[in-house]
Design a protein around this motif. Structure first.
Motif, PDB file in Angstrom:
ATOM      1  N   ARG A   8      20.421  -0.180  20.034  1.00 48.20           N
ATOM      2  CA  ARG A   8      19.648  -0.345  18.790  1.00 48.20           C
ATOM      3  C   ARG A   8      18.172  -0.106  19.031  1.00 48.20           C
ATOM      4  O   ARG A   8      17.492   0.512  18.223  1.00 48.20           O
ATOM      5  N   MET A   9      17.675  -0.616  20.144  1.00 48.73           N
ATOM      6  CA  MET A   9      16.256  -0.443  20.451  1.00 48.73           C
ATOM      7  C   MET A   9      15.932   1.022  20.705  1.00 48.73           C
ATOM      8  O   MET A   9      14.875   1.506  20.308  1.00 48.73           O
ATOM      9  N   ARG A  10      16.834   1.739  21.354  1.00 46.13           N
ATOM     10  CA  ARG A  10      16.628   3.166  21.590  1.00 46.13           C
ATOM     11  C   ARG A  10      16.645   3.913  20.259  1.00 46.13           C
ATOM     12  O   ARG A  10      15.847   4.828  20.044  1.00 46.13           O
ATOM     13  N   LEU A  11      17.526   3.512  19.355  1.00 45.67           N
ATOM     14  CA  LEU A  11      17.642   4.159  18.053  1.00 45.67           C
ATOM     15  C   LEU A  11      16.360   4.034  17.235  1.00 45.67           C
ATOM     16  O   LEU A  11      15.941   4.992  16.587  1.00 45.67           O
ATOM     17  N   VAL A  12      15.732   2.855  17.249  1.00 43.77           N
ATOM     18  CA  VAL A  12      14.504   2.649  16.474  1.00 43.77           C
ATOM     19  C   VAL A  12      13.241   2.884  17.304  1.00 43.77           C
ATOM     20  O   VAL A  12      12.145   2.586  16.863  1.00 43.77           O
ATOM     21  N   LYS A  17       7.743  -0.376  24.115  1.00 47.99           N
ATOM     22  CA  LYS A  17       6.935  -1.593  24.042  1.00 47.99           C
ATOM     23  C   LYS A  17       7.707  -2.857  24.390  1.00 47.99           C
ATOM     24  O   LYS A  17       7.102  -3.859  24.761  1.00 47.99           O
ATOM     25  N   HIS A  18       9.017  -2.845  24.234  1.00 45.85           N
ATOM     26  CA  HIS A  18       9.839  -4.034  24.456  1.00 45.85           C
ATOM     27  C   HIS A  18      11.067  -3.659  25.279  1.00 45.85           C
ATOM     28  O   HIS A  18      11.518  -2.528  25.251  1.00 45.85           O
ATOM     29  N   SER A  19      11.606  -4.642  25.950  1.00 49.14           N
ATOM     30  CA  SER A  19      12.875  -4.455  26.648  1.00 49.14           C
ATOM     31  C   SER A  19      13.911  -5.366  25.995  1.00 49.14           C
ATOM     32  O   SER A  19      13.538  -6.322  25.299  1.00 49.14           O
ATOM     33  N   PRO A  20      15.190  -5.106  26.191  1.00 45.95           N
ATOM     34  CA  PRO A  20      16.201  -6.017  25.650  1.00 45.95           C
ATOM     35  C   PRO A  20      16.003  -7.452  26.149  1.00 45.95           C
ATOM     36  O   PRO A  20      16.214  -8.404  25.406  1.00 45.95           O
ATOM     37  N   LYS A  21      15.543  -7.598  27.378  1.00 48.09           N
ATOM     38  CA  LYS A  21      15.284  -8.933  27.909  1.00 48.09           C
ATOM     39  C   LYS A  21      14.185  -9.640  27.106  1.00 48.09           C
ATOM     40  O   LYS A  21      14.258 -10.848  26.878  1.00 48.09           O
ATOM     41  N   ILE A  24      15.750 -11.011  23.970  1.00 46.37           N
ATOM     42  CA  ILE A  24      16.572 -12.180  24.289  1.00 46.37           C
ATOM     43  C   ILE A  24      15.683 -13.397  24.506  1.00 46.37           C
ATOM     44  O   ILE A  24      15.979 -14.493  24.014  1.00 46.37           O
ATOM     45  N   GLU A  25      14.577 -13.231  25.209  1.00 47.11           N
ATOM     46  CA  GLU A  25      13.652 -14.349  25.450  1.00 47.11           C
ATOM     47  C   GLU A  25      13.036 -14.839  24.139  1.00 47.11           C
ATOM     48  O   GLU A  25      12.866 -16.039  23.939  1.00 47.11           O
ATOM     49  N   GLN A  26      12.693 -13.928  23.235  1.00 43.97           N
ATOM     50  CA  GLN A  26      12.158 -14.328  21.933  1.00 43.97           C
ATOM     51  C   GLN A  26      13.212 -15.085  21.132  1.00 43.97           C
ATOM     52  O   GLN A  26      12.899 -16.029  20.414  1.00 43.97           O
ATOM     53  N   SER A  27      14.461 -14.687  21.259  1.00 54.26           N
ATOM     54  CA  SER A  27      15.550 -15.336  20.528  1.00 54.26           C
ATOM     55  C   SER A  27      15.750 -16.779  20.981  1.00 54.26           C
ATOM     56  O   SER A  27      16.166 -17.627  20.193  1.00 54.26           O
ATOM     57  N   LYS A  28      15.462 -17.051  22.237  1.00 48.71           N
ATOM     58  CA  LYS A  28      15.641 -18.405  22.762  1.00 48.71           C
ATOM     59  C   LYS A  28      14.720 -19.424  22.101  1.00 48.71           C
ATOM     60  O   LYS A  28      15.017 -20.611  22.105  1.00 48.71           O
ATOM     61  N   SER A  29      13.611 -18.976  21.540  1.00 39.23           N
ATOM     62  CA  SER A  29      12.668 -19.905  20.922  1.00 39.23           C
ATOM     63  C   SER A  29      12.976 -20.163  19.447  1.00 39.23           C
ATOM     64  O   SER A  29      12.275 -20.930  18.800  1.00 39.23           O
ATOM     65  N   ILE A  30      14.011 -19.542  18.915  1.00 34.35           N
ATOM     66  CA  ILE A  30      14.398 -19.728  17.517  1.00 34.35           C
ATOM     67  C   ILE A  30      15.601 -20.661  17.476  1.00 34.35           C
ATOM     68  O   ILE A  30      16.603 -20.403  18.139  1.00 34.35           O
ATOM     69  N   THR A  45       6.859 -15.827  14.319  1.00 32.38           N
ATOM     70  CA  THR A  45       5.702 -15.027  13.929  1.00 32.38           C
ATOM     71  C   THR A  45       6.164 -13.859  13.059  1.00 32.38           C
ATOM     72  O   THR A  45       7.329 -13.461  13.090  1.00 32.38           O
ATOM     73  N   LYS A  46       5.243 -13.319  12.308  1.00 30.00           N
ATOM     74  CA  LYS A  46       5.563 -12.158  11.464  1.00 30.00           C
ATOM     75  C   LYS A  46       5.973 -10.974  12.329  1.00 30.00           C
ATOM     76  O   LYS A  46       6.896 -10.237  11.993  1.00 30.00           O
ATOM     77  N   LYS A  47       5.329 -10.831  13.477  1.00 31.75           N
ATOM     78  CA  LYS A  47       5.644  -9.733  14.389  1.00 31.75           C
ATOM     79  C   LYS A  47       7.097  -9.831  14.868  1.00 31.75           C
ATOM     80  O   LYS A  47       7.828  -8.839  14.873  1.00 31.75           O
ATOM     81  N   THR A  48       7.527 -11.024  15.247  1.00 34.17           N
ATOM     82  CA  THR A  48       8.903 -11.232  15.694  1.00 34.17           C
ATOM     83  C   THR A  48       9.875 -11.000  14.552  1.00 34.17           C
ATOM     84  O   THR A  48      10.889 -10.335  14.715  1.00 34.17           O
ATOM     85  N   HIS A  49       9.548 -11.535  13.388  1.00 35.37           N
ATOM     86  CA  HIS A  49      10.412 -11.372  12.216  1.00 35.37           C
ATOM     87  C   HIS A  49      10.587  -9.892  11.874  1.00 35.37           C
ATOM     88  O   HIS A  49      11.708  -9.430  11.634  1.00 35.37           O
ATOM     89  N   ASP A  50       9.495  -9.141  11.871  1.00 31.08           N
ATOM     90  CA  ASP A  50       9.557  -7.710  11.545  1.00 31.08           C
ATOM     91  C   ASP A  50      10.353  -6.926  12.589  1.00 31.08           C
ATOM     92  O   ASP A  50      11.137  -6.039  12.245  1.00 31.08           O
ATOM     93  N   LEU A  51      10.172  -7.265  13.851  1.00 30.77           N
ATOM     94  CA  LEU A  51      10.910  -6.584  14.915  1.00 30.77           C
ATOM     95  C   LEU A  51      12.403  -6.860  14.799  1.00 30.77           C
ATOM     96  O   LEU A  51      13.217  -5.943  14.890  1.00 30.77           O
ATOM     97  N   PHE A  52      12.784  -8.109  14.561  1.00 32.86           N
ATOM     98  CA  PHE A  52      14.200  -8.457  14.433  1.00 32.86           C
ATOM     99  C   PHE A  52      14.809  -7.792  13.204  1.00 32.86           C
ATOM    100  O   PHE A  52      15.942  -7.336  13.236  1.00 32.86           O
TER     101      PHE A  52
END
Length: 64
Positions: A8-12, A17-21, A24-30, A45-52
């Motif tokens: 998915r990350m390769r597709l978009v 700028k980001h790795s799958p890891k 995953i680390e950002q997901s742990k804080s939700i 954050t808005k940045k995390t929300h937009d990326l997800f």
């Protein structure tokens, strides 16, 4: 799951700028928390929300 996230990350085009890891680390804080008898999702954050949202990760929306 890691390979699907990578695809998915390769597709978009977000691998520069980001790795799958990182995702995953950002997901742990939700997490879900109960306030006044009602379940809510923790703040992000808005940045995390937009990326997800761009990646199609939909667990940030409220579900009943």
């Amino acid at each position: 799951a890691y390979q699907k996230l990578f695809a998915r990350m390769r597709l978009v085009k977000k691998l520069d700028k980001h790795s799958p890891k990182d995702i995953i680390e950002q997901s742990k804080s939700i997490y879900m928390l109960k306030m006044n008898g009602e379940w809510n999702i923790s703040e992000t954050t808005k940045k995390t929300h937009d990326l997800f949202k761009l990646l199609g990760i939909d667990y940030l929306s409220q579900r009943s």
